[in-house]
Design a protein around this motif. Structure first.
Motif, PDB file in Angstrom:
ATOM      1  N   ARG A  96       0.827  -1.212   0.000  1.00 17.97           N
ATOM      2  CA  ARG A  96       0.000   0.000   0.000  1.00 17.97           C
ATOM      3  C   ARG A  96       0.862   1.263   0.000  1.00 17.97           C
ATOM      4  O   ARG A  96       0.573   2.219  -0.736  1.00 17.97           O
ATOM      5  CB  ARG A  96      -0.925   0.006   1.221  1.00 17.97           C
ATOM      6  N   ILE A  97       1.907   1.264   0.773  1.00 11.36           N
ATOM      7  CA  ILE A  97       2.786   2.442   0.844  1.00 11.36           C
ATOM      8  C   ILE A  97       3.471   2.678  -0.494  1.00 11.36           C
ATOM      9  O   ILE A  97       3.492   3.799  -1.028  1.00 11.36           O
ATOM     10  CB  ILE A  97       3.829   2.273   1.962  1.00 11.36           C
ATOM     11  N   ARG A  98       4.034   1.631  -1.070  1.00 14.78           N
ATOM     12  CA  ARG A  98       4.784   1.801  -2.325  1.00 14.78           C
ATOM     13  C   ARG A  98       3.861   2.213  -3.467  1.00 14.78           C
ATOM     14  O   ARG A  98       4.224   3.058  -4.292  1.00 14.78           O
ATOM     15  CB  ARG A  98       5.572   0.531  -2.669  1.00 14.78           C
ATOM     16  N   LEU A  99       2.651   1.659  -3.505  1.00 17.14           N
ATOM     17  CA  LEU A  99       1.721   2.024  -4.568  1.00 17.14           C
ATOM     18  C   LEU A  99       1.204   3.449  -4.405  1.00 17.14           C
ATOM     19  O   LEU A  99       0.958   4.147  -5.395  1.00 17.14           O
ATOM     20  CB  LEU A  99       0.544   1.050  -4.601  1.00 17.14           C
ATOM     21  N   SER A 100       1.044   3.905  -3.168  1.00 20.80           N
ATOM     22  CA  SER A 100       0.586   5.277  -2.933  1.00 20.80           C
ATOM     23  C   SER A 100       1.600   6.281  -3.479  1.00 20.80           C
ATOM     24  O   SER A 100       1.240   7.254  -4.155  1.00 20.80           O
ATOM     25  CB  SER A 100       0.372   5.517  -1.437  1.00 20.80           C
ATOM     26  N   LEU A 101       2.855   6.021  -3.198  1.00 23.62           N
ATOM     27  CA  LEU A 101       3.909   6.923  -3.677  1.00 23.62           C
ATOM     28  C   LEU A 101       4.019   6.889  -5.195  1.00 23.62           C
ATOM     29  O   LEU A 101       4.189   7.921  -5.854  1.00 23.62           O
ATOM     30  CB  LEU A 101       5.242   6.532  -3.033  1.00 23.62           C
ATOM     31  N   LEU A 102       3.892   5.697  -5.768  1.00 25.29           N
ATOM     32  CA  LEU A 102       4.006   5.562  -7.220  1.00 25.29           C
ATOM     33  C   LEU A 102       2.814   6.178  -7.944  1.00 25.29           C
ATOM     34  O   LEU A 102       2.959   6.680  -9.059  1.00 25.29           O
ATOM     35  CB  LEU A 102       4.134   4.084  -7.596  1.00 25.29           C
ATOM     36  N   THR A 103       1.645   6.139  -7.322  1.00 23.58           N
ATOM     37  CA  THR A 103       0.478   6.784  -7.931  1.00 23.58           C
ATOM     38  C   THR A 103       0.718   8.271  -8.112  1.00 23.58           C
ATOM     39  O   THR A 103       0.421   8.854  -9.164  1.00 23.58           O
ATOM     40  CB  THR A 103      -0.775   6.558  -7.063  1.00 23.58           C
ATOM     41  N   LEU A 104       1.281   8.887  -7.084  1.00 22.49           N
ATOM     42  CA  LEU A 104       1.586  10.319  -7.170  1.00 22.49           C
ATOM     43  C   LEU A 104       2.679  10.585  -8.208  1.00 22.49           C
ATOM     44  O   LEU A 104       2.579  11.514  -9.012  1.00 22.49           O
ATOM     45  CB  LEU A 104       2.018  10.845  -5.803  1.00 22.49           C
ATOM     46  N   LEU A 105       3.723   9.756  -8.194  1.00 30.78           N
ATOM     47  CA  LEU A 105       4.866   9.965  -9.088  1.00 30.78           C
ATOM     48  C   LEU A 105       4.475   9.747 -10.551  1.00 30.78           C
ATOM     49  O   LEU A 105       4.672  10.636 -11.399  1.00 30.78           O
ATOM     50  CB  LEU A 105       6.004   9.019  -8.700  1.00 30.78           C
ATOM     51  N   LEU A 106       3.926   8.584 -10.863  1.00 34.68           N
ATOM     52  CA  LEU A 106       3.605   8.271 -12.258  1.00 34.68           C
ATOM     53  C   LEU A 106       2.428   9.097 -12.764  1.00 34.68           C
ATOM     54  O   LEU A 106       2.393   9.483 -13.939  1.00 34.68           O
ATOM     55  CB  LEU A 106       3.294   6.788 -12.408  1.00 34.68           C
ATOM     56  N   GLY A 107       1.472   9.366 -11.870  1.00 36.33           N
ATOM     57  CA  GLY A 107       0.354  10.218 -12.273  1.00 36.33           C
ATOM     58  C   GLY A 107       0.827  11.605 -12.657  1.00 36.33           C
ATOM     59  O   GLY A 107       0.388  12.180 -13.660  1.00 36.33           O
ATOM     60  N   GLY A 108       1.745  12.156 -11.865  1.00 38.89           N
ATOM     61  CA  GLY A 108       2.292  13.476 -12.173  1.00 38.89           C
ATOM     62  C   GLY A 108       3.075  13.489 -13.472  1.00 38.89           C
ATOM     63  O   GLY A 108       2.934  14.413 -14.289  1.00 38.89           O
ATOM     64  N   LEU A 109       3.887  12.447 -13.682  1.00 36.50           N
ATOM     65  CA  LEU A 109       4.679  12.372 -14.911  1.00 36.50           C
ATOM     66  C   LEU A 109       3.786  12.232 -16.141  1.00 36.50           C
ATOM     67  O   LEU A 109       4.042  12.842 -17.183  1.00 36.50           O
ATOM     68  CB  LEU A 109       5.647  11.187 -14.836  1.00 36.50           C
ATOM     69  N   SER A 110       2.731  11.423 -16.028  1.00 38.18           N
ATOM     70  CA  SER A 110       1.822  11.239 -17.157  1.00 38.18           C
ATOM     71  C   SER A 110       1.054  12.513 -17.471  1.00 38.18           C
ATOM     72  O   SER A 110       0.872  12.869 -18.641  1.00 38.18           O
ATOM     73  CB  SER A 110       0.843  10.100 -16.855  1.00 38.18           C
ATOM     74  N   LEU A 111       0.604  13.213 -16.428  1.00 38.92           N
ATOM     75  CA  LEU A 111      -0.094  14.477 -16.648  1.00 38.92           C
ATOM     76  C   LEU A 111       0.820  15.495 -17.316  1.00 38.92           C
ATOM     77  O   LEU A 111       0.426  16.210 -18.238  1.00 38.92           O
ATOM     78  CB  LEU A 111      -0.617  15.029 -15.317  1.00 38.92           C
ATOM     79  N   ALA A 112       2.073  15.535 -16.845  1.00 38.46           N
ATOM     80  CA  ALA A 112       3.025  16.491 -17.416  1.00 38.46           C
ATOM     81  C   ALA A 112       3.335  16.162 -18.875  1.00 38.46           C
ATOM     82  O   ALA A 112       3.536  17.062 -19.701  1.00 38.46           O
ATOM     83  CB  ALA A 112       4.311  16.488 -16.590  1.00 38.46           C
ATOM     84  N   GLY A 113       3.360  14.860 -19.201  1.00 38.08           N
ATOM     85  CA  GLY A 113       3.691  14.457 -20.566  1.00 38.08           C
ATOM     86  C   GLY A 113       2.491  14.370 -21.490  1.00 38.08           C
ATOM     87  O   GLY A 113       2.651  14.116 -22.687  1.00 38.08           O
ATOM     88  N   GLY A 114       1.286  14.536 -20.949  1.00 38.86           N
ATOM     89  CA  GLY A 114       0.092  14.485 -21.785  1.00 38.86           C
ATOM     90  C   GLY A 114      -0.344  13.103 -22.188  1.00 38.86           C
ATOM     91  O   GLY A 114      -1.154  12.936 -23.102  1.00 38.86           O
ATOM     92  N   GLY A 115       0.178  12.070 -21.507  1.00 33.61           N
ATOM     93  CA  GLY A 115      -0.157  10.704 -21.889  1.00 33.61           C
ATOM     94  C   GLY A 115      -1.611  10.341 -21.669  1.00 33.61           C
ATOM     95  O   GLY A 115      -2.156   9.485 -22.368  1.00 33.61           O
ATOM     96  N   TRP A 116      -2.269  10.992 -20.713  1.00 30.44           N
ATOM     97  CA  TRP A 116      -3.659  10.673 -20.419  1.00 30.44           C
ATOM     98  C   TRP A 116      -4.590  11.016 -21.595  1.00 30.44           C
ATOM     99  O   TRP A 116      -5.672  10.436 -21.715  1.00 30.44           O
ATOM    100  CB  TRP A 116      -4.121  11.432 -19.171  1.00 30.44           C
ATOM    101  N   GLN A 117      -4.162  11.923 -22.443  1.00 28.60           N
ATOM    102  CA  GLN A 117      -5.027  12.334 -23.558  1.00 28.60           C
ATOM    103  C   GLN A 117      -5.230  11.213 -24.572  1.00 28.60           C
ATOM    104  O   GLN A 117      -6.215  11.214 -25.310  1.00 28.60           O
ATOM    105  CB  GLN A 117      -4.426  13.561 -24.246  1.00 28.60           C
ATOM    106  N   GLY A 118      -4.302  10.281 -24.630  1.00 31.06           N
ATOM    107  CA  GLY A 118      -4.417   9.185 -25.594  1.00 31.06           C
ATOM    108  C   GLY A 118      -5.096   7.956 -25.037  1.00 31.06           C
ATOM    109  O   GLY A 118      -5.106   6.907 -25.687  1.00 31.06           O
ATOM    110  N   LEU A 119      -5.655   8.051 -23.820  1.00 32.74           N
ATOM    111  CA  LEU A 119      -6.279   6.896 -23.186  1.00 32.74           C
ATOM    112  C   LEU A 119      -7.785   6.914 -23.449  1.00 32.74           C
ATOM    113  O   LEU A 119      -8.503   7.786 -22.963  1.00 32.74           O
ATOM    114  CB  LEU A 119      -6.008   6.917 -21.682  1.00 32.74           C
ATOM    115  N   ALA A 120      -8.275   5.962 -24.217  1.00 33.84           N
ATOM    116  CA  ALA A 120      -9.696   5.901 -24.558  1.00 33.84           C
ATOM    117  C   ALA A 120     -10.475   5.204 -23.453  1.00 33.84           C
ATOM    118  O   ALA A 120      -9.952   4.335 -22.741  1.00 33.84           O
ATOM    119  CB  ALA A 120      -9.887   5.150 -25.871  1.00 33.84           C
TER     120      ALA A 120
END
Length: 296
Positions: free
Chosen positions: A36-60
């Protein structure tokens, strides 16, 4: 294809490193709390990186269902079961059991996705798996008992390890159609981790005693947990998502099954116990098999 094969091998290396790093915090914190701890930290990290890179826009929206199922099977169940097995068996023996996800991946890919393997790839797959079995079965000398290996709960540990392998194979199978459609690997991995993280927090909120931390979270344990998560789930699973873009489930599964072979020199460095010659023979066999897969 070489890039995607190397991505699968890179994931295996990441998982080997993270397994050694995560052995101590997982045992002390408990598999559910640690995950739970490791996934919580990774959610913040990868979510931030994806938002910054615009990757979410290509997810249908059509991809969300498969990624959700892939997350719950491959990460929520698979990761938790793997670390639960590791708490009983240690990284070496857990690696042997988890390597069977390659066999499950081949079987599921052939049965459900109509994948086929060339003769060279089939031989390479067999050599990889045989080498893994040899490397782990003869991975320590008689009389040695590494500090992470326990003689308690062996049967339950075996069941947990096989369950983790099956869940990993199912998670990979479910993610394959999404990744073949060109979804950004970082975004796909971030979403899978976020879904699994939410499931873990729901389990904790339910009051389940297994979801509680089994010991205080010291700065050292926190640092090991963060490092384990970034290397294993952050980098390793993103590489698997990348490999699934063009690689078939069977080959990706076999190449990523190199993890327990790569654990051998890491355990030697950490525990100062040199594996015997048969373990190195197994490692060499797996390397030859992976070369056949890469050259297919």
């Amino acid at each position: 294809m070489l890039l995607y094969d190397l991505a699968a091998l890179g994931a295996a290396a990441c998982w080997a490193i993270s397994a050694v790093i995560g052995a101590t915090p997982s045992r002390q914190l408990g598999s559910f709390g640690f995950t739970r701890i490791r996934l919580s930290l990774l959610t913040l990290l990868l979510g931030g990186l994806s938002l910054a890179g615009g990757g979410w826009q290509g997810l249908a929206a059509a991809n969300l269902g498969l990624l959700l199922l892939s997350s719950l099977t491959g990460i929520f169940l698979g990761d938790t079961l793997m670390f639960a097995a590791m708490n009983r068996l240690g990284p070496r023996r857990t690696g042997l059991l988890f390597a069977t996800h390659a066999v499950f991946s081949v079987a599921l890919g052939v049965m459900l996705l109509s994948e086929t393997l060339s003769a060279r790839a089939a031989i390479g797959s067999g050599l990889v798996f045989a080498g893994v079995l040899c490397a782990i079965a003869f991975g320590r000398r008689d009389g040695e008992q590494p500090q992470w290996e326990s003689g308690q709960g062996i049967k339950l540990g075996v069941a947990l390890g096989l369950g983790a392998a099956l869940c990993q194979a199912l998670g990979t199978l479910l993610a394959k159609p999404v990744m073949a459609g060109g979804v950004d690997p970082l975004t796909a991995n971030g979403l899978r981790i976020a879904v699994s993280c939410g499931a873990h927090w729901l389990l904790w909120a339910s009051g389940n005693r297994h979801a509680r931390l089994q010991s205080p979270l010291s700065p050292r344990l926190f640092g090991q947990t963060v490092l384990n998560g970034v290397i294993g789930q952050g980098v390793g699973m993103t590489l698997i998502m990348l490999a699934l873009r063009e690689g078939d489930v069977a080959s990706v599964g076999m190449l990523s099954a190199m993890t327990p072979v790569l654990i051998l020199p890491l355990l030697w460095a950490v525990l100062r116990q040199r594996p015997p010659a048969l373990a190195w023979l197994g490692a060499a066999t797996s390397v030859v098999g992976s070369m056949l897969l890469v050259a297919r």
